[in-house]
Design an enzyme around this catalytic site. Structure first.
Site, PDB file in Angstrom:
ATOM      1  N   HIS A   1      -2.164  -5.496   1.538  1.00  0.00           N
ATOM      2  CA  HIS A   1      -3.517  -6.310   1.360  1.00  0.00           C
ATOM      3  C   HIS A   1      -3.323  -7.574   1.382  1.00  0.00           C
ATOM      4  CE1 HIS A   1      -7.637  -7.070   0.185  1.00  0.00           C
ATOM      5  NE2 HIS A   1      -7.017  -7.700  -0.853  1.00  0.00           N
TER       6      HIS A   1
ATOM      7  N   ASN B   1      -2.070   0.292   6.673  1.00  0.00           N
ATOM      8  CA  ASN B   1      -1.619  -0.762   7.310  1.00  0.00           C
ATOM      9  C   ASN B   1      -0.694  -1.928   6.444  1.00  0.00           C
ATOM     10  OD1 ASN B   1      -3.428  -1.893   5.440  1.00  0.00           O
ATOM     11  ND2 ASN B   1      -4.674  -3.314   7.182  1.00  0.00           N
TER      12      ASN B   1
ATOM     13  N   TYR C   1     -12.673  -1.928  -3.883  1.00  0.00           N
ATOM     14  CA  TYR C   1     -13.263  -2.247  -2.398  1.00  0.00           C
ATOM     15  C   TYR C   1     -14.529  -1.893  -2.398  1.00  0.00           C
ATOM     16  CZ  TYR C   1      -8.537  -2.089  -0.284  1.00  0.00           C
ATOM     17  OH  TYR C   1      -7.118  -2.455  -0.020  1.00  0.00           O
TER      18      TYR C   1
ATOM     19  N   GLU D   1      -9.798 -10.586  -7.373  1.00  0.00           N
ATOM     20  CA  GLU D   1      -8.977  -9.462  -7.178  1.00  0.00           C
ATOM     21  C   GLU D   1      -7.512  -9.490  -8.059  1.00  0.00           C
ATOM     22  OE1 GLU D   1      -9.795  -8.831  -2.277  1.00  0.00           O
ATOM     23  OE2 GLU D   1      -7.805  -9.723  -3.019  1.00  0.00           O
TER      24      GLU D   1
ATOM     25  N   LYS E   1       0.559  -1.403  -0.096  1.00  0.00           N
ATOM     26  CA  LYS E   1       0.012  -0.017  -0.044  1.00  0.00           C
ATOM     27  C   LYS E   1       0.793   1.249   0.123  1.00  0.00           C
ATOM     28  CE  LYS E   1      -3.763  -2.270   2.349  1.00  0.00           C
ATOM     29  NZ  LYS E   1      -4.847  -2.039   3.254  1.00  0.00           N
TER      30      LYS E   1
HETATM   31  P1  CMP Z   1      -7.571  -4.529   3.443  1.00  0.00           P
HETATM   32  O1  CMP Z   1      -7.027  -5.785   3.857  1.00  0.00           O
HETATM   33  O2  CMP Z   1      -6.821  -3.883   2.354  1.00  0.00           O
HETATM   34  O3  CMP Z   1      -9.129  -4.444   3.141  1.00  0.00           O
HETATM   35  C1  CMP Z   1      -9.703  -3.212   3.610  1.00  0.00           C
HETATM   36  C2  CMP Z   1      -9.042  -2.223   4.584  1.00  0.00           C
HETATM   37  O4  CMP Z   1      -9.954  -1.080   4.930  1.00  0.00           O
HETATM   38  C3  CMP Z   1      -8.268  -2.896   5.549  1.00  0.00           C
HETATM   39  O5  CMP Z   1      -7.247  -3.782   4.760  1.00  0.00           O
HETATM   40  C4  CMP Z   1      -7.555  -1.513   6.579  1.00  0.00           C
HETATM   41  O6  CMP Z   1      -6.702  -0.998   5.818  1.00  0.00           O
HETATM   42  C5  CMP Z   1      -8.983  -0.587   6.208  1.00  0.00           C
HETATM   43  N1  CMP Z   1      -9.954  -0.543   7.383  1.00  0.00           N
HETATM   44  C6  CMP Z   1      -9.753   0.586   8.143  1.00  0.00           C
HETATM   45  N2  CMP Z   1     -10.734   0.457   9.192  1.00  0.00           N
HETATM   46  C7  CMP Z   1     -11.067  -0.772   9.165  1.00  0.00           C
HETATM   47  C8  CMP Z   1     -11.909  -1.492  10.035  1.00  0.00           C
HETATM   48  N3  CMP Z   1     -12.418  -1.201  10.915  1.00  0.00           N
HETATM   49  N4  CMP Z   1     -11.887  -2.878   9.694  1.00  0.00           N
HETATM   50  C9  CMP Z   1     -11.303  -3.559   8.663  1.00  0.00           C
HETATM   51  N5  CMP Z   1     -10.689  -2.645   7.902  1.00  0.00           N
HETATM   52  C10 CMP Z   1     -10.554  -1.520   7.800  1.00  0.00           C
END
Ligand code: CMP
Length: 154
Positions: free
Chosen positions: A132, A129, A66, A143, A26
């Site tokens: 993904h 984070n 998303y 995906e 990311k």
């Molecule tokens: P990702 O695995 O890319 O999928 C959706 C993303 O939303 C997740 O990683 C997080 O970076 C982001 N996100 C932010 N807040 C939340 C939350 N409360 N629960 C899950 N995903 C979140």
């Protein structure tokens, strides 16, 4: 007449499906200079790169990727963040790829991620984070297809 084109058998297709996952490095991890270290962790963990590209998503593309989170309170921030800079997208192959990759990256919230996982090492917050990882074989296929054509897979 016999066809020269060999179509994959059902068994082969199922094996391909369960052995592949999809990932993105990311914008936060890219900006912080962690592409090399993260790819190294992925490779050391035994994943083979099937497809890879360095790309910046626009809002429409990130929104489509998303779409499943559209009703969630974090959706707008997520789209804003995922379009804030380039990402590295990749399809990875390994036996039990989806599950093993989720173990390698750790919990969605880096504060909850186990020691030594990619998110524990390189991520700062649940929004930023670092990586993904697909959450199921079905989503891994969807995906991967979102980013890569058949000609871009090796
Ligand atoms: P990702 O695995 O890319 O999928 C959706 C993303 O939303 C997740 O990683 C997080 O970076 C982001 N996100 C932010 N807040 C939340 C939350 N409360 N629960 C899950 N995903 C979140």
């Amino acid at each position: 007449m016999k066809h020269s084109l060999q179509l994959p058998t059902f068994e082969k297709k199922m094996k391909m499906l369960t052995n592949r996952t999809f990932t993105m490095i990311k914008p936060d991890a890219v900006k912080n200079g962690h592409i090399g270290a993260i790819l190294n962790d992925i490779s050391e963990a035994g994943f083979k790169i099937i497809a890879m590209k360095y790309i910046q998503l626009n809002k429409e593309q990130a929104g489509a990727f998303y779409a499943v989170h559209k009703e969630r309170p974090f959706y707008n921030d997520l789209i804003e963040f995922m379009t804030s800079g380039p990402i590295v997208a990749a399809i990875l192959e390994k036996e039990g790829a989806v599950e093993d990759f989720r173990k390698l990256i750790g919990a969605t919230d880096p504060a909850q991620a186990d020691e030594g996982t990619i998110r524990q090492k390189y991520a700062k917050s649940i929004d930023a984070n670092a990586v993904h990882g697909s959450d199921s074989n079905e989503n891994a296929a969807i995906e991967g297809d979102f980013f890569f054509s058949k000609l871009e897979r090796f």
